[in-house]
Design an enzyme around this catalytic site. Structure first.
Site, PDB file in Angstrom:
ATOM      1  CG  ASP A 278     -11.410   2.070  -2.102  1.00 33.45           C
ATOM      2  OD1 ASP A 278     -10.717   2.968  -1.568  1.00 33.45           O
ATOM      3  OD2 ASP A 278     -12.519   2.287  -2.630  1.00 33.45           O
TER       4      ASP A 278
ATOM      5  CG  LEU B  30      -2.005   3.989   5.103  1.00 36.49           C
ATOM      6  CD1 LEU B  30      -0.479   3.957   5.071  1.00 36.49           C
ATOM      7  CD2 LEU B  30      -2.543   2.833   5.937  1.00 36.49           C
TER       8      LEU B  30
END
Length: 439
Positions: A305, A61
């Site tokens: 991922d 993130l």
């Protein structure tokens, strides 16, 4: 008083059709056939599949510090659109999530955004430097309740540090998640070592660089009796080692990414840096082995991922380009295409691999739960017959580095319910959870 939703005529992962589910006050209030509920919003789910909300054990993130690539807000919007109700945020932010303060900041940002349950992953070592252990106990006891620890992006290559981390997390039932990459064997590596790298003249990334670390770590996990998770398995040899370890009762789990289930190193012949990723795209034989391992449970879960980058970090020369691909908004479709449409997997195994088992690995008690009365309503409603063409510029993520751009894929998320609230309706973002609570 919160709005109630009646999902009518869905097919659940086990294949049972015509199921009605009433969502009220954040939970599954009723389940059956021909249900009715005064005042409830009715969703016609005929022909749709109702699944436990998807859980990603492996999401970048970027926030804090790398907001040009992604923020918790933009990344969790993407996650909701992809059918996710929980994501584990990787530690390689700036500053690194190696203290209670940083993981609590990420956790608070997730609660404030309200799109999904954000579970921070704590770094194994201070600053991801691989020199000394980070504050594992403090992060575990923090408000973020961290249970997964990883230096993902960098391998914990020191066997003594890895052993100490595995021993330490046993105290609070944690798991160490390894990025398996022997650094000495991958110095300057640009792609998979093989026929294509030889033709292109690019420094190769040998399969043994991954396999040797996995072999070492499963032995360490067996020695100390601790839990090990292996991120983004990419080679057939790695599959063999994990299968061997599981047969001997080692507490190891493993994941595969959607891109390693579909793409191969042949794509690197295009010199398009969108295909540059860590670990690299491998061969057809590796893809076949990974698919079979996911089907039979040797590989437990799918982890995206998801690794967004600013365009200038990917739209450049191959050698200078960043490694990584986006994945949150395409994962469901890629897995349906590569596993379900090929007959290797049914929707029940899909639910295991994308929700139930990731939640167990990460110790997220309210996620990956059965669709039963009283359970928290974290749900994903999917149209398996839908077809769509991937356009990175229409995605919620800030990253445009999708390797699936232009591909037509099956399956679309119709609705996502996070703690009983529809964050996605009719395939579009609705509103975040009004209480922004993950519990």
């Amino acid at each position: 008083m919160s709005t109630s939703y009646l999902i009518k005529g869905a097919t659940i992962a086990t294949g049972e059709a015509g199921v009605d589910v009433l969502v009220s006050d954040g939970r599954i209030a009723d389940r059956g056939r021909s249900l009715s509920a005064a005042g409830a919003v009715v969703l016609d789910a005929d022909g749709l599949i109702l699944l436990p909300g998807m859980v990603d054990i492996h999401t970048h993130l970027r926030e804090p510090g790398r907001e040009d690539a992604e923020t918790v807000e933009s990344g969790t919007r993407a996650a909701a659109l992809g059918g996710y109700t929980a994501v584990h945020a990787m530690a390689n932010s700036m500053p690194v999530a190696d203290t209670a303060g940083v993981v609590e900041q990420v956790h608070a940002l997730g609660r404030r955004a309200g799109w999904v349950d954000v579970r921070p992953v704590g770094a194994v070592t201070v600053g991801l430097a691989g020199e000394r252990l980070a504050e594992l106990g403090a992060m575990a006891e923090s408000r973020a309740r961290v249970r997964v620890f990883s230096d993902d992006g960098i391998c914990v290559s020191d066997p003594v540090l890895m052993r100490r981390a595995l021993e330490y997390v046993k105290a609070f039932d944690g798991v160490v998640a390894q990025h398996a990459q022997e650094p000495r064997l991958t110095e300057g590596a640009q792609m998979n070592e093989g026929a294509v790298s030889a033709v292109l003249g690019l420094a190769g990334w040998p399969a043994v660089a991954e396999e040797s670390i996995i072999a070492r770590d499963v032995l360490l996990a067996q020695h100390v009796g601790s839990r090990l998770h292996v991120y983004h398995v990419s080679t057939a040899g790695s599959v063999d080692i994990i299968r061997w370890a599981k047969q001997r009762g080692v507490k190891v789990t493993a994941e595969v990414t959607p891109h390693h289930l579909l793409l191969t190193d042949e794509l690197v012949r295009s010199w398009d840096p969108v295909y540059k990723v860590n670990p690299p795209l491998r061969t057809d034989d590796d893809v076949t082995a990974l698919r079979e391992a996911l089907a039979d449970g040797t590989i437990d879960v799918v982890g995206t991922d998801h690794a967004p980058h600013p365009s200038e970090h990917k739209e450049c020369e191959w050698a200078q380009a960043a490694m990584g691909m986006t994945g949150l908004e395409t994962a469901l479709s890629v897995v349906q295409h590569s596993m379900i449409e090929t007959g290797l997997m049914d929707w029940s195994r899909f639910a295991d691999a994308t929700s139930i088992l990731p939640a167990r690995i990460g110790r997220v008690e309210t996620q990956g739960r059965p669709l039963e009365v009283g359970e928290m309503a974290n749900l994903t409603l999917v149209d398996p017959a839908a077809r769509w063409t991937v356009d990175p510029h229409k995605m919620a993520t800030k990253g445009r580095n999708s390797p699936f751009a232009g591909l037509e894929l099956p399956g679309a998320v119709v609705a996502t319910f996070f703690a009983g609230h529809p964050t996605v309706l009719e395939g579009r973002l609705n509103t975040p959870h009004p209480d922004a609570q993950g519990e």
